[in-house]
Scaffold this motif. Structure first.
Motif, mmCIF file in Angstrom:
data_model
loop_
_atom_site.group_PDB
_atom_site.id
_atom_site.type_symbol
_atom_site.label_atom_id
_atom_site.label_comp_id
_atom_site.label_asym_id
_atom_site.label_seq_id
_atom_site.Cartn_x
_atom_site.Cartn_y
_atom_site.Cartn_z
ATOM 1 N N LYS A 123 85.778 20.362 -7.397
ATOM 2 C CA LYS A 123 84.539 19.889 -8.024
ATOM 3 C C LYS A 123 84.890 19.390 -9.423
ATOM 4 O O LYS A 123 85.268 20.180 -10.287
ATOM 5 C CB LYS A 123 83.504 21.001 -8.121
ATOM 6 N N PRO A 124 84.793 18.072 -9.671
ATOM 7 C CA PRO A 124 85.097 17.557 -11.014
ATOM 8 C C PRO A 124 84.103 18.094 -12.050
ATOM 9 O O PRO A 124 82.908 18.135 -11.808
ATOM 10 C CB PRO A 124 84.939 16.035 -10.847
ATOM 11 N N VAL A 125 84.624 18.528 -13.187
ATOM 12 C CA VAL A 125 83.792 18.952 -14.319
ATOM 13 C C VAL A 125 84.361 18.279 -15.564
ATOM 14 O O VAL A 125 85.042 18.886 -16.361
ATOM 15 C CB VAL A 125 83.747 20.483 -14.481
ATOM 16 N N GLY A 126 84.056 17.007 -15.735
ATOM 17 C CA GLY A 126 84.621 16.247 -16.832
ATOM 18 C C GLY A 126 86.045 15.847 -16.522
ATOM 19 O O GLY A 126 86.363 15.412 -15.418
ATOM 20 N N PHE A 127 86.959 16.010 -17.493
ATOM 21 C CA PHE A 127 88.340 15.596 -17.291
ATOM 22 C C PHE A 127 89.113 16.604 -16.452
ATOM 23 O O PHE A 127 90.253 16.352 -16.057
ATOM 24 C CB PHE A 127 89.035 15.393 -18.652
ATOM 25 N N GLN A 128 88.512 17.756 -16.164
ATOM 26 C CA GLN A 128 89.135 18.768 -15.330
ATOM 27 C C GLN A 128 88.325 18.969 -14.044
ATOM 28 O O GLN A 128 87.298 18.313 -13.843
ATOM 29 C CB GLN A 128 89.230 20.092 -16.084
ATOM 30 N N TYR A 129 88.798 19.852 -13.181
ATOM 31 C CA TYR A 129 88.033 20.172 -11.982
ATOM 32 C C TYR A 129 88.232 21.636 -11.595
ATOM 33 O O TYR A 129 89.216 22.278 -11.978
ATOM 34 C CB TYR A 129 88.415 19.255 -10.811
#
Length: 285
Positions: free
Chosen positions: A235-241
């Motif tokens: 699940k992408p959460v901004g530049f991280q996942y």
């Protein structure tokens, strides 16, 4: 200085630099009837907007997790990028129309060395912004800063095209000014589409690419006690996942042993710079 503070600094320099270029380009374009210079100036207007959205988006994205946003605010970067992409496409359409009309109506440029000076100033300012932003992006592994760096680099090539249009028009090839304006419009549109697609992929929770999946799968498979991988989702959460990993282990092992395997998987994957958190589910083999 953390990655968000560095992004704010890059965005601030971008706003100031682009605002300066916007003023001198629009003045020169209107004063000397250069569609290429006006197109370049409107492109700088889009750059001011993009840097402003970068500043605001980064400020929101830097907020920590809270009760209403348990996964943080990282996607704000891509929501603001989405807005930037739409604005760039609108600017490209308007500039494209103006450039076509310039060719049809046979507009001519009142040549002035000042137009060349404006182009040279643009190339100098944008080159400095590109070098600074590119270095910051490499240091912080920040995709938003990298996008700004690429935008500055693109503008160097766009202005070189403007310079070509001005030079051609000074030789009597007045159509070249409008033609370069069209090329700049298409470049702006292309950049807008690229940003749009990147923002769309994150906002729509697009899955992992094959290369990233294989890298994660190799790490999980190497953990002692894992029989096989059932699934890996992200699940992408901004530049991280956030990773959701399901694995099967020996059904006869104790709960403590299986939890130790889950912990090893979690900590191994969190070593990856682009992983925010890992949820591990254990199934009996």
């Amino acid at each position: 200085m953390n990655r968000y503070q560095k992004a704010q600094k890059v965005a601030t320099y971008g706003v100031l630099g682009n605002l300066f270029l916007l003023i001198i380009k629009l003045w020169a374009g209107l004063a000397f009837h250069s569609q290429a210079m006006l197109a370049d100036g409107i492109n700088s207007l889009g750059d001011v907007f993009a840097s402003s959205m970068t500043f605001l988006g980064n400020k929101v994205a830097s907020r920590p997790q809270d009760e209403d946003h348990p996964f943080g605010h990282g996607k704000a970067e891509y929501i603001f990028s989405f807005l930037i992409a739409i604005a760039m496409l609108a600017v490209a359409a308007r500039t494209l129309y103006s450039s076509f009309m310039s060719i049809i109506e046979g507009n001519t440029i009142v040549f002035s060395p000042f137009l060349v000076v404006v182009c040279a100033a643009t190339i100098l300012v944008k080159s400095c912004l590109y070098v600074y932003a590119k270095r910051a992006a490499s240091q912080e592994n920040n995709l938003l800063i990298l996008a700004n760096a690429q935008d500055h680099r693109n503008d160097v090539f766009v202005t070189l095209g403007t310079l070509l249009g001005i030079a051609g028009s000074s030789l009597g090839w007045n159509f070249l000014d409008g033609a370069v304006g069209i090329a700049i419009s298409l470049w702006i549109a292309y950049t807008g589409v690229v940003i749009f697609i990147k923002a769309y992929r994150v906002l729509m929770d697009t899955g992992l690419g094959e290369t990233t999946y294989r890298r994660i799968a190799d790490i999980v498979s190497a953990v002692d006690g894992v029989d096989h991988i059932d699934s890996i989702e992200a699940k992408p959460v901004g530049f991280q996942y956030i990773l959701f990993v399901k694995v099967s282990v020996d059904g006869e092992m104790s709960v403590n042993q299986s939890h130790a395997i889950a912990a090893t998987i979690r900590y191994s994957l969190k070593e990856l710079g682009d992983v925010s958190d890992v949820m591990v589910h254990i199934n009996p083999c």
